[in-house]
Design a protein around this motif. Structure first.
Motif, mmCIF file in Angstrom:
data_model
loop_
_atom_site.group_PDB
_atom_site.id
_atom_site.type_symbol
_atom_site.label_atom_id
_atom_site.label_comp_id
_atom_site.label_asym_id
_atom_site.label_seq_id
_atom_site.Cartn_x
_atom_site.Cartn_y
_atom_site.Cartn_z
ATOM 1 N N SER A 44 0.834 -1.206 0.000
ATOM 2 C CA SER A 44 0.000 0.000 0.000
ATOM 3 C C SER A 44 0.874 1.265 0.000
ATOM 4 O O SER A 44 1.966 1.295 0.579
ATOM 5 N N HIS A 197 -18.495 -12.088 0.254
ATOM 6 C CA HIS A 197 -18.172 -10.692 0.553
ATOM 7 C C HIS A 197 -18.511 -10.417 2.004
ATOM 8 O O HIS A 197 -19.339 -11.107 2.590
ATOM 9 N N GLN A 228 -3.610 -5.881 -1.696
ATOM 10 C CA GLN A 228 -4.235 -4.858 -0.839
ATOM 11 C C GLN A 228 -5.648 -5.226 -0.428
ATOM 12 O O GLN A 228 -6.129 -4.770 0.608
ATOM 13 N N ASP A 229 -6.328 -6.060 -1.227
ATOM 14 C CA ASP A 229 -7.660 -6.516 -0.826
ATOM 15 C C ASP A 229 -7.598 -7.259 0.501
ATOM 16 O O ASP A 229 -8.474 -7.120 1.350
ATOM 17 N N VAL A 231 -5.580 -6.785 2.859
ATOM 18 C CA VAL A 231 -5.393 -5.806 3.930
ATOM 19 C C VAL A 231 -6.723 -5.105 4.239
ATOM 20 O O VAL A 231 -7.072 -4.871 5.398
ATOM 21 N N ASN A 232 -7.500 -4.805 3.186
ATOM 22 C CA ASN A 232 -8.808 -4.183 3.400
ATOM 23 C C ASN A 232 -9.755 -5.111 4.162
ATOM 24 O O ASN A 232 -10.490 -4.670 5.051
ATOM 25 N N VAL A 233 -9.727 -6.389 3.801
ATOM 26 C CA VAL A 233 -10.564 -7.372 4.502
ATOM 27 C C VAL A 233 -10.181 -7.401 5.981
ATOM 28 O O VAL A 233 -11.041 -7.414 6.867
ATOM 29 N N THR A 235 -8.804 -5.029 7.751
ATOM 30 C CA THR A 235 -9.233 -3.796 8.412
ATOM 31 C C THR A 235 -10.714 -3.880 8.783
ATOM 32 O O THR A 235 -11.116 -3.521 9.892
ATOM 33 N N GLU A 236 -11.516 -4.392 7.854
ATOM 34 C CA GLU A 236 -12.958 -4.471 8.111
ATOM 35 C C GLU A 236 -13.297 -5.479 9.205
ATOM 36 O O GLU A 236 -14.087 -5.193 10.104
ATOM 37 N N SER A 262 2.267 -5.166 3.745
ATOM 38 C CA SER A 262 1.455 -4.049 4.258
ATOM 39 C C SER A 262 0.683 -4.382 5.524
ATOM 40 O O SER A 262 0.292 -3.473 6.255
ATOM 41 N N VAL A 266 -0.502 -1.409 8.097
ATOM 42 C CA VAL A 266 -1.818 -0.807 7.875
ATOM 43 C C VAL A 266 -2.792 -1.168 8.984
ATOM 44 O O VAL A 266 -3.521 -0.314 9.491
ATOM 45 N N THR A 267 -2.820 -2.431 9.382
ATOM 46 C CA THR A 267 -3.865 -2.879 10.317
ATOM 47 C C THR A 267 -3.377 -2.908 11.756
ATOM 48 O O THR A 267 -4.185 -2.969 12.672
#
Ligand code: GDP
Length: 297
Positions: A44, A197, A228-229, A231-233, A235-236, A262, A266-267
């Motif tokens: 990221s 999802h 990066q997906d 990492v987004n998962v 975070t959520e 990342s 990030v998290t």
């Protein structure tokens, strides 16, 4: 996993080390290439920026540029910063499963490798840590997933909670907890349902299960190939259910490796294990030095 990144960085550092004397401009130019290589590996952007800034600050000092082997020193700085980025501070050494029966909640999206990882980890706890483990699948929407865990359990010699058709996830979690106490298990692992999802229904269910089990470890399984997906998962999931650690699967694949690089930055969540194949023994403890070594060849 890191082949392409590793090749690119190897090229940059070969040139630097061959060059002998280094100016600040040489270092800055090399760092531009490092930056692009990391971005191409799907690391990221904020993480890349702070990494490059940290390396540049250390590598452009007179102590490096005027030293006998400046190129090698730059490589050493990159190596150390990579480890810092991968590991973060106060990375835990072991899972918090000391008070029996200790619950481990396994969460993640469908197809991430959650059920496989649950079984791999159970096998590891049994073989290496001599723990008595009970497994339970909460994936009531997918009977095949419940059956898959039962099959894997038999394969590795770990008990699974008998499947009761029609039972909902919360009831299964309660039964697992009770059975783990009565049966004298050290650990019970709840393999929660995954969906394609992240949605509210999934999160509500995981939250309710969490409230029943009160786990000290909630491990999120994510596909390491998704960059990066992943990492987004993370975070959520962390925002909704609180994650204590991450397992990155498919690290045997030819992905670009950005997720591994990342995740921590990030998290704030440590990567605890990496999946390296489909077999039951293909799970390793995450080791920042080993990964940094692999990236820098
Ligand atoms: P779930 O839907 O998240 O429970 O996913 P599964 O555990 O069923 O895994 C989906 C597929 O990914 C299966 O074919 C697994 O064998 C495979 N898989 C899981 N972990 C790994 C891994 O670390 N490496 C590789 N190559 N395959 C994996």
């Amino acid at each position: 996993m890191f082949e392409s990144l590793s090749d690119r960085l190897g090229g940059v550092f070969d040139r630097l080390t061959r060059q002998g004397a280094l100016t600040e401009d040489d270092v800055t130019a090399a760092m531009r290439e490092v930056r692009q290589a990391l971005l191409d590996a799907d690391v990221s952007l904020p993480v890349v920026r702070s990494f490059v800034r940290a390396v540049t600050a250390k590598a452009t000092g007179a102590a490096v540029t005027k030293s006998i082997s400046p190129g090698q020193q730059v490589v050493k700085i990159v190596h150390d910063e990579l480890i810092a980025m991968l590991r973060g501070e106060d990375a835990p050494e072991t899972l918090r499963i000391d008070t029996p029966p200790a619950p481990i909640l396994m969460v993640g999206l469908q197809g991430s490798g959650k059920t496989t990882t649950t079984a791999k980890l159970a096998r590891r706890l049994k073989e290496r840590d001599r723990k008595r483990v009970l497994l339970a699948s909460l994936d009531t929407n997918r009977p095949a997933a419940m059956e898959q865990l039962a099959i894997l359990g038999r394969q590795i010699g770990v008990d699974t909670l008998p499947i009761v058709p029609g039972e909902n996830a919360l009831a299964i979690a309660r039964r697992a907890k009770q059975q783990a106490s009565l049966g004298g298990y050290d650990v019970y692992m709840l393999d929660t349902a995954g969906r394609l999802h992240i949605d509210q229904a999934l999160m509500d269910e995981v939250q309710q299960v969490r409230d029943v089990a009160n786990p000290r470890e909630t491990l999120l399984v994510v596909d390491g190939l998704t960059g990066q997906d992943a990492v987004n998962v993370a975070t959520e999931f962390d925002a909704k259910v609180g994650v204590t650690g991450v397992v990155l699967t498919r690290m045997d694949g030819d992905g670009r490796g950005g997720a591994a690089l990342s995740m921590r930055a990030v998290t704030g969540k440590p990567i605890r294990f990496v999946g390296l194949g489909e077999k039951m023994d293909a799970l390793e403890t995450f080791d920042a030095e080993r990964i940094a070594g692999r990236i820098l060849g």
